[in-house]
Scaffold this motif. Structure first.
Motif, mmCIF file in Angstrom:
data_model
loop_
_atom_site.group_PDB
_atom_site.id
_atom_site.type_symbol
_atom_site.label_atom_id
_atom_site.label_comp_id
_atom_site.label_asym_id
_atom_site.label_seq_id
_atom_site.Cartn_x
_atom_site.Cartn_y
_atom_site.Cartn_z
ATOM 1 N N VAL A 1 -38.550 -51.940 -16.578
ATOM 2 C CA VAL A 1 -38.230 -50.529 -16.836
ATOM 3 C C VAL A 1 -37.004 -50.431 -17.749
ATOM 4 N N ALA A 2 -36.000 -51.232 -17.474
ATOM 5 C CA ALA A 2 -34.782 -51.202 -18.296
ATOM 6 C C ALA A 2 -35.073 -51.669 -19.724
ATOM 7 N N ILE A 3 -35.897 -52.698 -19.861
ATOM 8 C CA ILE A 3 -36.260 -53.175 -21.199
ATOM 9 C C ILE A 3 -37.055 -52.100 -21.937
ATOM 10 N N ALA A 4 -38.024 -51.505 -21.249
ATOM 11 C CA ALA A 4 -38.851 -50.457 -21.872
ATOM 12 C C ALA A 4 -37.996 -49.264 -22.294
ATOM 13 N N ALA A 5 -36.933 -48.992 -21.534
ATOM 14 C CA ALA A 5 -36.029 -47.890 -21.858
ATOM 15 C C ALA A 5 -35.032 -48.286 -22.953
ATOM 16 N N ARG A 6 -35.121 -49.529 -23.399
ATOM 17 C CA ARG A 6 -34.208 -50.062 -24.431
ATOM 18 C C ARG A 6 -32.742 -49.929 -23.996
ATOM 19 N N ASP A 7 -32.529 -50.251 -22.707
ATOM 20 C CA ASP A 7 -31.187 -50.178 -22.131
ATOM 21 C C ASP A 7 -30.715 -51.600 -21.829
ATOM 22 N N PRO A 8 -30.044 -52.240 -22.778
ATOM 23 C CA PRO A 8 -29.667 -53.640 -22.573
ATOM 24 C C PRO A 8 -28.710 -53.856 -21.407
ATOM 25 N N ASP A 9 -27.830 -52.900 -21.148
ATOM 26 C CA ASP A 9 -26.904 -53.059 -20.021
ATOM 27 C C ASP A 9 -27.655 -53.029 -18.695
#
Length: 71
Positions: free
Chosen positions: A29-37
């Motif tokens: 989910v974080a990767i798909a949201a392009r949220d590296p942190d």
């Protein structure tokens, strides 16, 4: 990854599998949201939790071996 797969094969635990799957979902989910942190946090959290789960399983296996040796 090769070693990780064999650990799961040898020490299969349904609860562990479901926990790991949920953690993998958080990472995706974080990767798909392009949220590296968030992705880095989720990955670090998964690695730490996996280590704790495997340590518990190894400790339980060692305790069982010790009990078998005494019998």
């Amino acid at each position: 990854l090769h070693t990780h797969v064999h650990l799961f094969r040898l020490l299969h635990d349904t609860q562990v599998t479901h926990l790991a799957m949920a953690e993998h979902e958080e990472i995706l989910v974080a990767i798909a949201a392009r949220d590296p942190d968030a992705a880095a946090y989720a990955m670090r959290r998964h690695i730490l939790l996996s280590g704790e789960r495997f340590r518990r399983l190894f400790d339980e296996a060692q305790d069982a071996d010790g009990m078998a040796a005494k019998a």
